[in-house]
Structure formats: structure tokens, C-alpha cells
Design a protein around this motif. Structure first.
Motif, PDB file in Angstrom:
ATOM      1  N   GLU A  43      18.423  -8.136  -8.703  1.00  0.00           N
ATOM      2  CA  GLU A  43      17.184  -8.051  -9.124  1.00  0.00           C
ATOM      3  C   GLU A  43      16.559  -6.545  -9.628  1.00  0.00           C
ATOM      4  O   GLU A  43      15.657  -6.416 -10.053  1.00  0.00           O
ATOM      5  CB  GLU A  43      15.916  -8.419  -7.977  1.00  0.00           C
ATOM      6  CG  GLU A  43      16.119 -10.010  -7.748  1.00  0.00           C
ATOM      7  CD  GLU A  43      14.995 -10.333  -7.087  1.00  0.00           C
ATOM      8  OE1 GLU A  43      14.153 -11.167  -7.828  1.00  0.00           O
ATOM      9  OE2 GLU A  43      14.785 -10.554  -5.940  1.00  0.00           O
ATOM     10  N   GLY A  45      17.898  -5.109 -11.779  1.00  0.00           N
ATOM     11  CA  GLY A  45      18.243  -5.117 -13.380  1.00  0.00           C
ATOM     12  C   GLY A  45      19.364  -4.127 -13.841  1.00  0.00           C
ATOM     13  O   GLY A  45      19.601  -3.613 -13.258  1.00  0.00           O
ATOM     14  N   GLY A  95      18.293  -9.856 -13.276  1.00  0.00           N
ATOM     15  CA  GLY A  95      17.077 -10.417 -13.316  1.00  0.00           C
ATOM     16  C   GLY A  95      16.141 -10.764 -12.026  1.00  0.00           C
ATOM     17  O   GLY A  95      16.652 -10.412 -10.770  1.00  0.00           O
ATOM     18  N   GLN A  96      15.177 -11.532 -12.222  1.00  0.00           N
ATOM     19  CA  GLN A  96      14.359 -11.928 -11.349  1.00  0.00           C
ATOM     20  C   GLN A  96      14.838 -13.224 -10.574  1.00  0.00           C
ATOM     21  O   GLN A  96      15.300 -14.369 -11.355  1.00  0.00           O
ATOM     22  CB  GLN A  96      13.010 -12.405 -11.724  1.00  0.00           C
ATOM     23  CG  GLN A  96      12.107 -12.919 -10.577  1.00  0.00           C
ATOM     24  CD  GLN A  96      10.498 -13.287 -11.176  1.00  0.00           C
ATOM     25  OE1 GLN A  96      10.470 -14.662 -11.691  1.00  0.00           O
ATOM     26  NE2 GLN A  96       9.732 -12.444 -11.131  1.00  0.00           N
ATOM     27  N   ALA A  97      15.104 -13.322  -9.375  1.00  0.00           N
ATOM     28  CA  ALA A  97      16.239 -14.246  -8.644  1.00  0.00           C
ATOM     29  C   ALA A  97      15.608 -15.603  -8.937  1.00  0.00           C
ATOM     30  O   ALA A  97      16.328 -16.497  -9.312  1.00  0.00           O
ATOM     31  CB  ALA A  97      16.036 -14.007  -7.180  1.00  0.00           C
ATOM     32  N   SER A  98      14.284 -16.112  -8.835  1.00  0.00           N
ATOM     33  CA  SER A  98      13.771 -17.416  -8.912  1.00  0.00           C
ATOM     34  C   SER A  98      14.028 -17.734 -10.444  1.00  0.00           C
ATOM     35  O   SER A  98      14.435 -18.756 -10.826  1.00  0.00           O
ATOM     36  CB  SER A  98      12.305 -17.387  -8.589  1.00  0.00           C
ATOM     37  OG  SER A  98      11.574 -16.471  -9.233  1.00  0.00           O
ATOM     38  N   LYS A  99      13.832 -16.863 -11.223  1.00  0.00           N
ATOM     39  CA  LYS A  99      13.854 -17.193 -12.680  1.00  0.00           C
ATOM     40  C   LYS A  99      15.315 -17.469 -13.116  1.00  0.00           C
ATOM     41  O   LYS A  99      15.634 -18.536 -13.763  1.00  0.00           O
ATOM     42  CB  LYS A  99      13.446 -16.349 -13.487  1.00  0.00           C
ATOM     43  CG  LYS A  99      13.423 -16.229 -15.262  1.00  0.00           C
ATOM     44  CD  LYS A  99      12.815 -15.466 -16.019  1.00  0.00           C
ATOM     45  CE  LYS A  99      12.901 -15.501 -17.364  1.00  0.00           C
ATOM     46  NZ  LYS A  99      12.440 -14.476 -18.338  1.00  0.00           N
ATOM     47  N   GLU A 100      16.093 -16.690 -12.708  1.00  0.00           N
ATOM     48  CA  GLU A 100      17.795 -16.781 -13.006  1.00  0.00           C
ATOM     49  C   GLU A 100      18.182 -18.051 -12.266  1.00  0.00           C
ATOM     50  O   GLU A 100      19.205 -18.800 -12.989  1.00  0.00           O
ATOM     51  CB  GLU A 100      18.508 -15.510 -12.705  1.00  0.00           C
ATOM     52  CG  GLU A 100      17.985 -14.322 -13.378  1.00  0.00           C
ATOM     53  CD  GLU A 100      18.262 -14.520 -15.018  1.00  0.00           C
ATOM     54  OE1 GLU A 100      19.392 -15.334 -15.295  1.00  0.00           O
ATOM     55  OE2 GLU A 100      17.497 -13.872 -15.631  1.00  0.00           O
ATOM     56  N   THR A 131      11.011 -15.462  -3.256  1.00  0.00           N
ATOM     57  CA  THR A 131      11.979 -16.116  -3.778  1.00  0.00           C
ATOM     58  C   THR A 131      11.821 -17.754  -3.714  1.00  0.00           C
ATOM     59  O   THR A 131      11.654 -18.461  -4.633  1.00  0.00           O
ATOM     60  CB  THR A 131      13.641 -15.852  -3.647  1.00  0.00           C
ATOM     61  OG1 THR A 131      13.494 -14.201  -4.284  1.00  0.00           O
ATOM     62  CG2 THR A 131      14.299 -16.598  -4.864  1.00  0.00           C
ATOM     63  N   LYS A 134       8.389 -19.008  -4.922  1.00  0.00           N
ATOM     64  CA  LYS A 134       8.629 -19.306  -6.368  1.00  0.00           C
ATOM     65  C   LYS A 134       9.472 -20.460  -6.736  1.00  0.00           C
ATOM     66  O   LYS A 134       9.063 -21.128  -7.725  1.00  0.00           O
ATOM     67  CB  LYS A 134       9.167 -17.966  -6.824  1.00  0.00           C
ATOM     68  CG  LYS A 134       8.091 -16.783  -6.808  1.00  0.00           C
ATOM     69  CD  LYS A 134       8.837 -15.610  -7.475  1.00  0.00           C
ATOM     70  CE  LYS A 134       7.941 -14.174  -6.997  1.00  0.00           C
ATOM     71  NZ  LYS A 134       8.714 -13.038  -7.392  1.00  0.00           N
TER      72      LYS A 134
END
Length: 307
Positions: A43, A45, A95-100, A131, A134
Motif C-alpha cells: 500500500e 505505492g 496500491g490500495q489493498a481493498s481496491k486491488e 481494509t 472497505k
């Protein structure tokens, strides 16, 4: 063949994540899944170039981070293969954990996302959510939140039923998670305006009459749900109580110690969840067993884990 064929399990190599990975391996072995995959996210980046620093230096940093994470994943996958005979694919992303995690679940058409229960950090988590929070809000796919150690398949499953279409779908999925388990279908009965009737001094016998009517209506509706599922009666026990849904689930879990609680998530905005709370969030926070959260199906374009 089990409906669980594609599993995605998220790990940050913490103790809680290890429990999720163990459960994923056990499920993959039991149900002979076609695909099981480990994913970990950085996360922080990707490193960015800075004035006076060569791009090649940052390329080396990026390569080192990636290689280290991928090696950790490969070691974990090798361990699982040796113990369970299951091949786990490995994915690493920035990236953002939940999004990925959600993006990867969509790409691989995952039937189930598995994650550990994350510890909370008070104010930051209240404002922005963990996370897991989300994933609950955003995922269109069933999410298994693992809290307990995995030693066997689920044997005692509690399903919260409120007669909505979402909860009916959750009940169907619960039955497919472990068909040989014993199931308790819990419905929390509530008499509309009961508190106001008490405050207004309405006679208790009148209130009891409303309670009886509500109970009979709920019992009939619950039996209809069970009949629609077309499963042997011996698998399912009805449990009706007068209480708030979250409280009813917590009390049952404390008394009966189920292996898994299944809840259907209703579509609510983030503001609504913050202001009035949610049964799902309360169940996760106040119980010790694993939780399967089933998202609303009305907004999903395709049918991972559909029955």
C-alpha cells in the motif's frame, strides 16, 4: 461439484492473515477448487523518482520490493502445496489493498474472497475504515472474514434471515458452503412501535397480542424460506427471538458457539453505516467465529457463487 471453484485469499503475512490462508487452503482441498490464489498488496505505492536520483535506482528499488514480496508468496504457496496438495497462484500489486483485491477478484471471477479480521486503530479506522470494512462495502462477491483457526470444515452455521431477497440468497449460499453442516436460521422479531406503546402505557396483554401475531407471521415466513430452498428438514433449525438483529446474533453466538455466521449485506451508503450502524459490522465486531458476508445480488452483472 461445489459452487466454490475460484478462491482469492488476501495476505499481509500477519497472524490474522495466516488464519485466512489456512481456511482458504482447507476449503480449496475440500471442494477441489479449480483455482486458488494468494494476493498481497504494497500500500506504500510504487517508488517515485526524485530530483537528482537516477531512474535506474528507483527501478532497482521497485524490483527489490517486488521480488521480496513474490518470494514470500511463493514460499507460502509451497508450504500449502506440501500440506494440502493445493496449487496456489501468486499475485503481488501496488496500491490500495481493498481496491486491488476487488479488482483481482473481478478479473479472475472469484467465487469467494477470503481475508483475516484486521485489528482496529481507533480514530483512523473509524474515519476511513479497515481494509475489511472497505471490502464489505465495495465487493460484489461473497467475502469470508476468518477469525478462528481452521481445523475442519464448517459444521455449525448460523444464518441471519430477515426475509429480504438478499437474505434469501445468503441462505442459499450458506447451504452450498458446507452442505453437510447443521444450520440454524435465525430471525429477529420486532413489534413496530413496541417501545412507544410501553411508554404510552398500553396494556401488556395488548402488546403480547401484537407479539404473538408477529411471531406467527415470522414463523410462517421462515418456513416458506426453508421450503423454497428444497433441503432436508433435518439440516435446518428455526430460531425466532424478540430482539435487535445484531444483539440476537451475538447472544446466539455466545451460547451456541457456531463455526460460521452468514449475513446478507443490504445496500447502504457509508454515511448511513456511520450514523445508524449495521448488523454486519456489529456481528463482525462482537463475535469470535468466522463471518460470511453476502453482497446484494441485484446490482451484480454476473453471477459468481450464484445458485
Amino acid at each position: 461439484m461445489s459452487l466454490i471453484q475460484n478462491i482469492l485469499v488476501a495476505t499481509d503475512f500477519s497472524k490474522g492473515a495466516d488464519k485466512a490462508v489456512e481456511r482458504a487452503a482447507l476449503l480449496a482441498a475440500i471442494y477441489q477448487c479449480k483455482r486458488a490464489e494468494l494476493i498481497t498488496i504494497n500500500e506504500g505505492g510504487k517508488p517515485q523518482t526524485a530530483f537528482g536520483i537516477k531512474d535506474s535506482v528507483f527501478d532497482a528499488i521497485l524490483r527489490s520490493i517486488t521480488e521480496t514480496a513474490c518470494e514470500d508468496l511463493r514460499l507460502k504457496a509451497a508450504e500449502l502445496r506440501a500440506r494440502y496438495g493445493i496449487e496456489f497462484a501468486c499475485t503481488f500489486r501496488f496500491g490500495q489493498a481493498s481496491k486491488e483485491i476487488i479488482n483481482r477478484a473481478e478479473e479472475m471471477d472469484a467465487d469467494l474472497i477470503i481475508t483475516g479480521a484486521h485489528e482496529r486503530n481507533l480514530l483512523p479506522d473509524f474515519l476511513f475504515g479497515t481494509t475489511t470494512d472497505k471490502l464489505i462495502r465495495l465487493s460484489r462477491r461473497p467475502l469470508l472474514i476468518v477469525k478462528s483457526d481452521s481445523t475442519a470444515d464448517y459444521r455449525h452455521i448460523l444464518v441471519l434471515v430477515d426475509f429480504s431477497e438478499d437474505s434469501k440468497q445468503a441462505a442459499k449460499i450458506a447451504l452450498s458452503v458446507s452442505p453437510s453442516a447443521s444450520f440454524v436460521f435465525l430471525h429477529a422479531c420486532e413489534v413496530e412501535y413496541e417501545g412507544k406503546m410501553h411508554f404510552a402505557g398500553v396494556d401488556q396483554t395488548v402488546i403480547d397480542g401484537y407479539r404473538l401475531n408477529e411471531y406467527e407471521h415470522a414463523r410462517s415466513a421462515l418456513r416458506n424460506v426453508i421450503e423454497e430452498l428444497h433441503v432436508p428438514d433435518r439440516l435446518i433449525t428455526e430460531h425466532l427471538v424478540f430482539d435487535k438483529p445484531g444483539v440476537a446474533v451475538r447472544k446466539y453466538a455466545e451460547q451456541a458457539n457456531p463455526d460460521l455466521i452468514v449475513v446478507g449485506k443490504h445496500g447502504r451508503s457509508r454515511i448511513e453505516e456511520l450514523l445508524i450502524g449495521s448488523v454486519t459490522r456489529e456481528t463482525i465486531a462482537r463475535t469470535k467465529c468466522d463471518i460470511l458476508v453476502v453482497p446484494p445480488f441485484a446490482n451484480r452483472e454476473h453471477g459468481a457463487f450464484m445458485v
